[in-house]
Scaffold this active site. Structure first.
Site, short mmCIF file in Angstrom:
data_model
loop_
_atom_site.label_atom_id
_atom_site.label_comp_id
_atom_site.label_asym_id
_atom_site.label_seq_id
_atom_site.Cartn_x
_atom_site.Cartn_y
_atom_site.Cartn_z
N HIS A 254 -53.17 10.53 21.77
CA HIS A 254 -52.20 11.26 20.96
C HIS A 254 -52.99 11.93 19.84
O HIS A 254 -54.02 11.41 19.41
CB HIS A 254 -51.22 10.23 20.39
CG HIS A 254 -50.06 10.78 19.65
ND1 HIS A 254 -50.14 11.19 18.33
CD2 HIS A 254 -48.76 10.97 20.02
CE1 HIS A 254 -48.94 11.60 17.94
NE2 HIS A 254 -48.10 11.47 18.94
N ASP B 91 -54.54 1.97 19.65
CA ASP B 91 -53.28 2.59 19.26
C ASP B 91 -52.21 2.00 20.19
O ASP B 91 -52.12 2.37 21.35
CB ASP B 91 -53.43 4.11 19.41
CG ASP B 91 -52.09 4.83 19.38
OD1 ASP B 91 -51.04 4.16 19.29
OD2 ASP B 91 -52.10 6.07 19.47
N GLN C 279 -47.29 2.91 22.01
CA GLN C 279 -46.48 2.90 23.23
C GLN C 279 -46.59 1.59 23.99
O GLN C 279 -46.00 1.45 25.07
CB GLN C 279 -46.90 4.05 24.16
CG GLN C 279 -46.67 5.43 23.57
CD GLN C 279 -45.19 5.76 23.39
OE1 GLN C 279 -44.32 5.14 24.00
NE2 GLN C 279 -44.92 6.72 22.53
N LYS D 55 -40.49 2.83 17.30
CA LYS D 55 -40.58 2.79 18.76
C LYS D 55 -40.30 1.38 19.29
O LYS D 55 -40.30 1.16 20.50
CB LYS D 55 -41.96 3.26 19.23
CG LYS D 55 -42.23 4.73 18.84
CD LYS D 55 -43.51 5.23 19.42
CE LYS D 55 -44.07 6.43 18.71
NZ LYS D 55 -43.52 7.70 19.18
N CYS E 49 -47.84 15.85 21.79
CA CYS E 49 -48.97 15.59 20.86
C CYS E 49 -50.20 15.13 21.62
O CYS E 49 -50.94 14.26 21.14
CB CYS E 49 -48.59 14.58 19.79
SG CYS E 49 -47.27 15.13 18.72
N1 PMP Z 1 -49.88 7.16 19.24
C1 PMP Z 1 -49.07 7.26 20.29
C2 PMP Z 1 -49.57 6.86 21.64
C3 PMP Z 1 -47.76 7.71 20.11
O1 PMP Z 1 -46.95 7.82 21.16
C4 PMP Z 1 -47.32 8.06 18.82
C5 PMP Z 1 -45.92 8.58 18.57
N2 PMP Z 1 -45.50 9.59 19.45
C6 PMP Z 1 -48.21 7.94 17.76
C7 PMP Z 1 -49.47 7.48 18.01
C8 PMP Z 1 -47.84 8.30 16.37
O2 PMP Z 1 -46.88 7.44 15.89
P1 PMP Z 1 -46.12 7.76 14.53
O3 PMP Z 1 -45.66 9.19 14.62
O4 PMP Z 1 -44.99 6.78 14.53
O5 PMP Z 1 -47.09 7.54 13.42
#
Ligand code: PMP
Length: 408
Positions: A124, A201, A204, A227, A366
């Site tokens: 991401h 990270d 997910q 999430k 993203c």
């Molecule tokens: N890493 C991953 C794999 C994600 O899916 C997301 C959220 N789409 C993020 C990081 C970022 O998370 P946040 O916007 O809650 O900081």
């Protein structure tokens, strides 16, 4: 057969009974944000009507109650991740801020020209850009672990990229764009053989898998509240204690100090407070604790198993649609079905299917480098949560077929 009572479970989520464009809502955008059960929503009313107060420094009843609830949530997160010690749980605004914390604190003090940070093609943007920002300043090199045609990490390439120069491996546990589950435990073992650290990270992964930071041997692990059936504005960074103890603060302010003096300089608080400058999102943290309590009451394993049933059902059904290509066909996947349809723009599908009450996400998720790798700018992504049903998957497929018929 559902491993738990999904019908009863849905009752706990007020939003699921609403309609969109006169149709029952089918919410399949859970990888972006999951919905919240009543007991999480109620935290806000309860906190602001009974014990709203700033934490830690108060000597009055409300401050004590707020502090106890806030620190109680920290203990809940500790158990959720199987961390050794609650002090290793740092509250942040989300996964993004947790990764930036590691980059700006550990990274800025440890990384220099000649060093390498390995990230993966599946990342991401929040696990790419913080490293690019820091690399521009510190002069280290970022290398990218490639993926195979199924969207699984190429472990042979990973082994070949690792070297004495590798200082950090920063990878997601589960890909938000494809759903691939990465072998993070094996990756950690390999990184450690070279003396490198691993940051995972888990944005997910935390919603779908039982995470055990000790079993993985993660050096850092991050996830977001919104999430895991919790609120926005809160997330977690877990770190190994020896690392966190040695890392410099990254934001200065109240709460993170021991003493402040113009003459003698400033000394810092112990972890976790060293990394929690300023007034945190108190109600959100308490609500995150409640969300985790909810997940554990259902069973994280049961949630993941049910989502696997939904994903298999959806995968089989969309595979029958002519001209539809699934991106991400790795054998180990969680929660996500990403696809493109020949002759139909993803954006059009997203907009039209919303008219039928179905919420999916379309776009680059993203993860622009990954989509570019697969030769697309955008995909449609349906993502599942504990409260989704097989009937909803069927409604989604039916709606998708109608929409494809309209745009083709
Ligand atoms: N890493 C991953 C794999 C994600 O899916 C997301 C959220 N789409 C993020 C990081 C970022 O998370 P946040 O916007 O809650 O900081």
């Amino acid at each position: 057969n559902a491993p738990f009572d999904v019908v009863a479970l849905r009752e706990e989520f007020p939003v699921l009974s609403r309609e969109v464009h006169g149709k029952p809502l089918v919410y399949l955008d859970n990888a972006a944000t999951s919905q919240t059960p009543r007991q999480v929503i109620e935290v806000f009313g309860d906190y602001y009507s009974r014990y709203n107060a700033n934490i830690h420094r108060g000597l009055h009843t409300l401050a004590d109650e707020a502090t106890a609830a806030f620190e109680g949530a920290r203990h809940r997160v500790k158990a959720f991740l199987n961390a050794e010690d609650a002090r290793q749980v740092i509250f942040t605004r989300g996964t993004t801020e947790a990764i930036n914390l590691v980059a700006q604190s550990w990274g800025r003090s440890q990384l220099a020209a000649g060093d390498e940070v390995l990230i993966s093609m599946l990342e991401h943007h929040s696990n790419i850009v913080p490293w690019q920002l820091l690399a521009a300043e510190r002069g280290f090199t970022i290398k990218v672990i490639p993926v195979d045609s199924q969207g699984a990490l190429d472990m042979t390439a990973y082994r070949a990229l690792l070297s004495e120069r590798t200082k950090l491996v920063a990878v997601n546990h589960v890909s938000n764009a494809l759903g691939t589950i990465n072998p993070v435990k094996e990756m950690a073992t390999l990184a450690h053989q070279y003396g490198a650290l691993i940051l995972i990270d888990g944005a997910q992964a935390a919603p779908h898998l039982k995470v055990d930071v000790q079993a993985i041997d993660a050096d850092f692990y991050a996830f977001s509240g919104h999430k895991v059936y919790g609120p926005t504005g809160v997330g977690v960074l877990y770190g190994k204690k020896s690392l966190l103890d040695a890392m410099p603060p990254w934001q200065g302010g109240g709460e993170m100090i021991k003493t402040v003096s113009f003459d003698l300089g400033t000394t810092y608080a112990e972890i976790p407070h060293k990394f929690e400058a300023g007034t945190p999102a108190i109600a959100e943290v308490i609500a995150l604790g409640r969300a985790i309590e909810w997940m554990e009451s259902v069973g994280v394993g049961a949630i993941g198993a049910w989502e696997g049933v939904l994903l298999d059902h959806a995968t089989q059904a969309v595979s029958q649609i002519e001209g539809l290509r699934i991106l991400g066909t790795a054998p180990h996947k969680a929660g996500v079905l990403s696809f493109v349809v020949e002759g139909a723009h993803s954006q059009d599908i997203g907009l039209l299917i919303d008219q039928l009450g179905v919420a999916i996400r379309t776009g680059h998720h993203c993860a622009q480098p990954l989509l570019h790798h697969f030769g697309v700018d955008a995909t449609c992504r349906a993502s599942f949560a504990a409260y989704n049903t097989l009937e909803e998957v069927d409604s989604f497929i039916e709606a998708l077929q109608r929409v494809i018929g309209m745009v083709r």
